[in-house]
Design a protein around this motif. Structure first.
Motif, PDB file in Angstrom:
ATOM      1  N   ARG A  33     -13.929 -11.121 -30.806  1.00  0.00           N
ATOM      2  CA  ARG A  33     -15.349 -11.161 -30.437  1.00  0.00           C
ATOM      3  C   ARG A  33     -16.056  -9.820 -30.633  1.00  0.00           C
ATOM      4  NH1 ARG A  33     -16.956 -14.051 -25.040  1.00  0.00           N
ATOM      5  NH2 ARG A  33     -18.977 -13.640 -25.971  1.00  0.00           N
TER       6      ARG A  33
ATOM      7  N   GLY B  76     -16.625  -8.033 -33.204  1.00  0.00           N
ATOM      8  CA  GLY B  76     -17.526  -8.054 -34.357  1.00  0.00           C
ATOM      9  C   GLY B  76     -18.835  -8.767 -34.087  1.00  0.00           C
ATOM     10  N   ASP B  77     -18.876  -9.601 -33.042  1.00  0.00           N
ATOM     11  CA  ASP B  77     -20.087 -10.342 -32.693  1.00  0.00           C
ATOM     12  C   ASP B  77     -21.042  -9.560 -31.796  1.00  0.00           C
ATOM     13  OD1 ASP B  77     -18.999 -12.462 -34.104  1.00  0.00           O
ATOM     14  OD2 ASP B  77     -18.165 -13.412 -32.303  1.00  0.00           O
ATOM     15  N   LEU B  78     -20.610  -8.392 -31.339  1.00  0.00           N
ATOM     16  CA  LEU B  78     -21.465  -7.615 -30.436  1.00  0.00           C
ATOM     17  C   LEU B  78     -22.709  -7.131 -31.164  1.00  0.00           C
ATOM     18  CD1 LEU B  78     -18.930  -5.330 -28.493  1.00  0.00           C
ATOM     19  CD2 LEU B  78     -19.968  -7.474 -27.732  1.00  0.00           C
ATOM     20  N   GLY B  79     -23.808  -7.123 -30.432  1.00  0.00           N
ATOM     21  CA  GLY B  79     -25.051  -6.601 -30.981  1.00  0.00           C
ATOM     22  C   GLY B  79     -25.073  -5.081 -30.931  1.00  0.00           C
TER      23      GLY B  79
ATOM     24  N   THR C 230     -22.617  -2.565 -28.801  1.00  0.00           N
ATOM     25  CA  THR C 230     -21.775  -1.644 -29.571  1.00  0.00           C
ATOM     26  C   THR C 230     -22.027  -0.199 -29.129  1.00  0.00           C
ATOM     27  OG1 THR C 230     -21.765  -3.159 -31.442  1.00  0.00           O
ATOM     28  CG2 THR C 230     -21.152  -0.875 -31.897  1.00  0.00           C
TER      29      THR C 230
END
Length: 167
Positions: A52, A54-57, A61
């Protein structure tokens, strides 16, 4: 069986005895704080390798990067007294080591409080609405400030007032 030291016993403590006692206290406190910061830091390092991540905004991040930096800094400050001890033992610098180690511990605890608060923000931001996550993380930071800094400051001030009343 030994009895607990009284205030009078401690006032009779010689300077080198006081330095040795304070140093032993700092090392014990370091052991407690190190464990927590190392577990938290290990958790933070592993987060980047989860699916997950890579899905962080951009906000999450950024919070993650700041949190990892704070965690690394807290780890460094809280482990530094051990390094001081190892590298300076036998150099007749105990008083200086106690002062510096005490400051490093306080710095490390500030950084640890910030690390924990940012970790809470990062986790809550994923599962709660933005504002609620931020308010709760701020509340955690406030709680640490109250428990770790305001309460000791209040107790110190109260003790000083009592001492003035006795004088």
């Amino acid at each position: 069986m030994s009895r607990p030291a009284t205030i009078q016993d401690r006032s009779r403590e010689e300077a080198h005895e006081r330095a040795n006692r304070r140093w032993a206290e700092i090392l014990q406190e370091t052991r407690v704080a190190q464990t927590g910061v190392q577990i938290l830091f290990g958790f933070l390092l592993s987060v980047a390798f989860t699916p997950r991540f890579g899905d962080l905004g951009a906000f999450d991040t950024t919070v993650y990067v700041v949190t990892v930096i704070l965690g690394a800094a807290a780890t460094g400050a809280l482990i530094a007294p051990v390094s001081l001890h190892r590298l300076l033992t036998g150099q007749q610098l105990k008083d200086d080591m106690v002062k510096v180690a005490g400051r490093l511990m306080v710095t490390g605890l500030v950084l640890l409080a910030l690390t924990i608060s940012c970790t809470v923000l990062l986790i809550l931001h994923v599962v709660l609405p933005d504002l609620l996550a931020e308010v709760l993380a701020g509340g955690i930071l406030l709680w640490f400030a109250l428990c770790w800094y305001a309460l000791p400051a209040w107790l110190k001030k109260r003790s000083a007032r009592r001492q003035q009343g006795l004088s």
